[in-house]
Design an enzyme around this catalytic site. Structure first.
Site, PDB file in Angstrom:
ATOM      1  N   TRP A 256       0.686  -1.348   0.252  1.00  0.00           N
ATOM      2  CA  TRP A 256       0.049   0.130  -0.239  1.00  0.00           C
ATOM      3  C   TRP A 256       1.012   0.832   0.104  1.00  0.00           C
ATOM      4  CZ3 TRP A 256      -0.732  -4.738   3.142  1.00  0.00           C
ATOM      5  CH2 TRP A 256      -2.047  -5.146   2.594  1.00  0.00           C
ATOM      6  N   ASP A 257       1.803   0.965  -0.469  1.00  0.00           N
ATOM      7  CA  ASP A 257       3.214   2.241   0.395  1.00  0.00           C
ATOM      8  C   ASP A 257       3.225   2.720   1.528  1.00  0.00           C
ATOM      9  OD1 ASP A 257       5.129   3.589  -0.756  1.00  0.00           O
ATOM     10  OD2 ASP A 257       3.710   5.547  -1.381  1.00  0.00           O
ATOM     11  N   TYR A 258       2.861   2.369   3.161  1.00  0.00           N
ATOM     12  CA  TYR A 258       2.600   2.363   3.938  1.00  0.00           C
ATOM     13  C   TYR A 258       3.947   2.884   4.871  1.00  0.00           C
ATOM     14  CZ  TYR A 258      -2.391   2.919   3.919  1.00  0.00           C
ATOM     15  OH  TYR A 258      -3.170   3.434   3.899  1.00  0.00           O
ATOM     16  N   ASP A 259       4.923   3.148   3.405  1.00  0.00           N
ATOM     17  CA  ASP A 259       6.029   3.939   4.852  1.00  0.00           C
ATOM     18  C   ASP A 259       6.532   4.262   5.893  1.00  0.00           C
ATOM     19  OD1 ASP A 259       6.045   5.343   2.757  1.00  0.00           O
ATOM     20  OD2 ASP A 259       7.893   5.756   1.454  1.00  0.00           O
TER      21      ASP A 259
ATOM     22  N   LYS B 279       2.102   6.253   7.970  1.00  0.00           N
ATOM     23  CA  LYS B 279       0.929   7.091   6.898  1.00  0.00           C
ATOM     24  C   LYS B 279      -0.274   6.362   7.709  1.00  0.00           C
ATOM     25  CE  LYS B 279       4.378   7.682   2.633  1.00  0.00           C
ATOM     26  NZ  LYS B 279       3.970   7.269   1.493  1.00  0.00           N
TER      27      LYS B 279
END
Length: 786
Positions: A453-456, A482
């Site tokens: 989910w690109d929750y870096d 995030k």
């Protein structure tokens, strides 16, 4: 019915109603077939019926419209409660249209020139009161927020006596807290601009300055380091690293070139050059050191003042890997991560974290997760492990423990993880505690498992001490994410301090080449301000764009947080910008109050099988079976499709875990349909960038809201105490220090752009560039006021 042939039946108004009715009926029918609300279909039919009767000159047309207005008001309150911004697009447009039914020309045409008394009509009984009531709510509650009575404390405690701002987050632990009290809740309303400075450089300007001694240090988008007199704002020196202009043009608006610089003072026994120095990591992958007092290169550092960070990284184009954040300083080493070009392909440059001696520039150690236990440089002809998660954001440091804390990203690409390495899945989207002397990993904690989910982790971890249940002091680390959650860990061991259970998450809808983690960690002890979205939470400024958003919502797959990306389109909330981002959170170190300002925007995310791409288009995520698209979920009017607020400011007591207060932050004055400012000074809760600073004077300063305003907010109550317009929303975080004259100074940075895509929340874009560059603005109390 109008029987007087000398009075013509209305024509233009019925046509307008009919033109509104057509998309209401057609869109409403589509929404019903998708499983959504029946209201729009029925409202469209009623509008069409009203238009037809008006065309015929029949008063029944007004009665039908009045009935529609009554039903609309009831439906709006049933679906939205008393949420002002949710009610407005449902009620106000129809109420405003209803006012025309009260106009003398229309009433004469419907009643043969002899209309009944004005306020006897159904329309007037509902449209006028509805508008008046909503207007009163706007005036009375336009800046509304909730205050927990527990927040009414007796006062603000005393902090330490530090008066400068020597690190990005003031402390090495990134608390963004100042013990200064000269500017306080009693006098902050008197703040005025003391001086301003233009950087002379275009492009992104996201820097948060440092202040040490007499000088204020910051960097521009091209990594030009500037030192100003902290008292007067006069230029003391400037250093230009001479980055290739063509490279700067490539990166200028896709990311920042410089979020900040680092200050390092040599040990007392050091007798060489540059006893005080400024270090920066550049947009063309160099680590550089200059004298903090003169701006001259530290010639004995590396090769004539610089270290080549492309060494052992491969031969990729420069745009694939470079540095955006200041080095972390621990145990005499300058530690750097790196930014990588998101979602281009698999096997992008390594996310290795490297340390170099802050005096000599000599290599000290590397943490390359693909080579566990090996902290040296690669052998000749080899490179650091490609594709590993990177650290693009900011480090925090506990010098006493000798640890540097790294917030990690993902192995590229972000939205497909089927080909990721085991080491990447272990350390991605995590906080990693690294030994500052040798690069070994002490512990790691993952905030999102197998992140697709690109929750870096985008925020600098924040280090504070919290009281334990038996009166002991617990060394804590706060990790804002995030996901809009803040994880609270023991910074010595990495173990959770607050409850973080593993909870089941959605499993269906993904692609066969990838997998989904069965559970994810949830920080349940603290509020996350992440509402549950539904069709009823879709928004617009009119019923028509709200209908469009509701249709789009029903077309997407949404199962709540962690909806699995797949070949169809999903609604991702929060979107890939957060939640929290590089602004992190600020802490009142004395009262243990955490100040958060999450952004709450959603994205439309799709995976596209590569064989479905248009011919000749390679797409992205090369090396995987899927390309992807991810865009802000906004309407054709460039308005977010979910109802406000999009930006929240809140205070949380970390001792009791209680929410003290929360409020939407930012007004609608500089946003609107098609990015046309509405000029309405009504609090909506805008998207925002940057973070907050908290002071012992009981003040929170914030300047990143998209209404281009710097604000002072009461820490204990959330009340806004002062505001001032700035050229553009700050992308760095405000900071404060005491100048040589003893005056507390607030510094706010502002980029310079000619146009702003604020309402869509997708960031800022430049159409034309002001050659004078961004702004540094200094605010102080007037005269001898204290």
């Amino acid at each position: 019915m109008n029987t007087d042939t000398s009075v013509k039946a209305p024509r233009v108004f019925p046509v307008i109603l009919f033109l509104i009715a057509i998309p209401m009926v057609l869109g409403g029918l589509q929404l019903v077939f998708l499983g959504g609300s029946f209201y729009y279909l029925l409202a469209g039919i009623a509008l069409g019926g009203s238009a037809m009767r008006l065309w015929q000159g029949e008063p029944m047309g007004s009665l039908i419209y009045g009935g529609l207005l009554v039903v609309t008001i009831a439906w709006a309150f049933f679906e939205s409660g008393t949420n002002l911004w949710a009610l407005m697009p449902r009620i106000v447009p129809f109420a405003v249209i209803g006012l025309w039914f009260l106009s003398p020309p229309l009433r004469r045409s419907l009643y043969a020139g002899n209309p009944p008394p004005l306020f006897a009509s159904t329309i007037s009984k509902f449209s006028v009161p509805a508008i008046v009531v909503i207007a009163v709510i706007v005036v009375v509650n336009g800046t509304g927020y909730d205050v927990n009575p527990l927040s009414q404390r007796s006062g603000i405690g005393e902090g330490n006596t530090r008066t400068d701002w020597p690190s990005y987050g003031n402390t090495l632990g990134g608390t963004r807290y100042s013990p200064l009290t000269q500017i306080n809740t009693d006098n902050v309303e008197d703040l005025e601009l003391a001086w301003s400075y233009r950087t002379g450089a275009g492009g992104a300007f996201k820097a948060t300055p440092l202040q040490v001694g007499e000088l204020l240090y910051f960097c521009t988008g091209g990594n030009i380091i500037i030192a100003l007199d902290a008292e007067s704002g006069d230029l003391r020196w400037q250093f230009d690293p001479l980055i290739d202009p063509e490279h700067l043009d490539q990166i200028r608006y896709i990311t920042t070139g410089c979020r900040g610089v680092s200050y390092f003072k040599a040990p007392d026994n050091y007798r060489g050059e540059c006893q005080e120095r400024i270090l920066t990591a550049t947009a063309d992958a160099r680590l550089m050191a200059v004298d903090a007092l003169t701006g001259s290169r530290c010639s004995l550092f590396g090769d004539q003042g610089e270290v080549n960070l492309t060494q052992n990284m491969g031969n990729d184009p420069r745009i694939f890997n470079y540095q955006t954040s200041p080095p972390g300083i621990v145990r005499g080493n300058a530690v750097v991560g790196g930014w990588v070009l998101d979602n281009a392909s698999v096997g992008e440059p390594s996310g290795v974290v490297r340390a170099f001696d802050a005096l000599t520039g000599e290599f000290a150690w590397a943490w390359d997760m693909g080579r566990p236990g090996i902290n040296t440089e690669p052998l000749q002809g080899e490179v650091y492990t490609r594709g590993t998660p990177n650290v693009w954001s900011l480090f925090s440091v506990d010098e006493e423990l000798g640890l540097i804390y790294a917030p990690t990203g993902n192995e590229t690409p972000d939205y497909f993880g089927g080909y990721r390495m085991e080491a990447s899945d272990k350390f991605a989207s995590s906080i990693v505690a690294i030994d500052g002397e040798n690069g070994s990993v002490r512990w790691s904690y993952q905030t999102t498992h197998h992140d697709i989910w690109d929750y870096d982790v985008p925020s600098q971890p924040v280090l504070i001490d919290l009281p334990g249940p038996d009166g002991e002091i617990i060394p804590a680390l706060l990790a804002p994410t995030k996901r809009s959650e803040v994880f609270v860990l023991n910074r010595v061991t990495g173990e959770p301090i607050f409850d973080i259970p593993e909870l089941p998450v959605p499993q269906e809808g993904g692609v066969p080449e990838d997998y989904v983690s069965a559970t994810q960690p949830f920080a349940v002890d603290l509020p996350n301000f992440r509402p549950d979205l539904s069709e009823a939470k879709m928004w617009g400024v009119t019923p028509l764009d709200q209908l469009w958003c509701r249709i789009e919502y029903q077309k997407m797959r949404y199962e709540g947080h962690f909806t699995v990306p797949g070949a169809g389109t999903i609604l991702q909330f929060p979107g890939n910008f957060g939640g929290h981002n590089w602004g992190s959170v600020s802490i009142d170190e004395v009262n243990k109050i955490m100040v958060v300002n999450p952004m709450l925007m959603s994205n439309q995310l799709s995976l596209i099988p590569r064989d479905e791409l248009p011919e000749g288009e390679p797409g992205n995520q090369l090396g995987t079976p899927y390309s992807h698209t991810t865009v802000r979920f906004i309407s054709p009017l460039d308005i977010p499709c979910q109802q406000p607020p999009y930006g929240i400011l809140a205070a949380i007591d970390l001792e009791t875990k209680e929410l003290l207060w929360e409020r939407p932050i930012g007004t609608a004055k500089d946003t609107g349909p098609f990015n046309i400012p509405t000029r309405l000074p009504i609090t909506v809760g805008t998207p925002m960038t940057g973070g907050t600073v908290t002071t012992a004077g009981g003040i929170i300063f914030i300047a990143g809201t998209f209404d281009k305003t710097v604000r002072a907010v009461n820490l204990l109550t959330g009340e806004e105490l002062w505001q001032n317009s700035i050229p553009y929303p700050a992308q760095g975080t405000p900071m404060t220090y005491q100048s040589a004259s003893g005056k507390q100074t607030l510094i706010v940075t502002s980029p310079v752009y000619s146009s702003m895509q604020a309402s869509g929340g997708g960031g800022l874009t430049a159409a034309e560039e002001d050659p004078e560059g961004g702004y540094i603005m200094a605010y102080r109390l007037p005269g001898d006021s204290e």
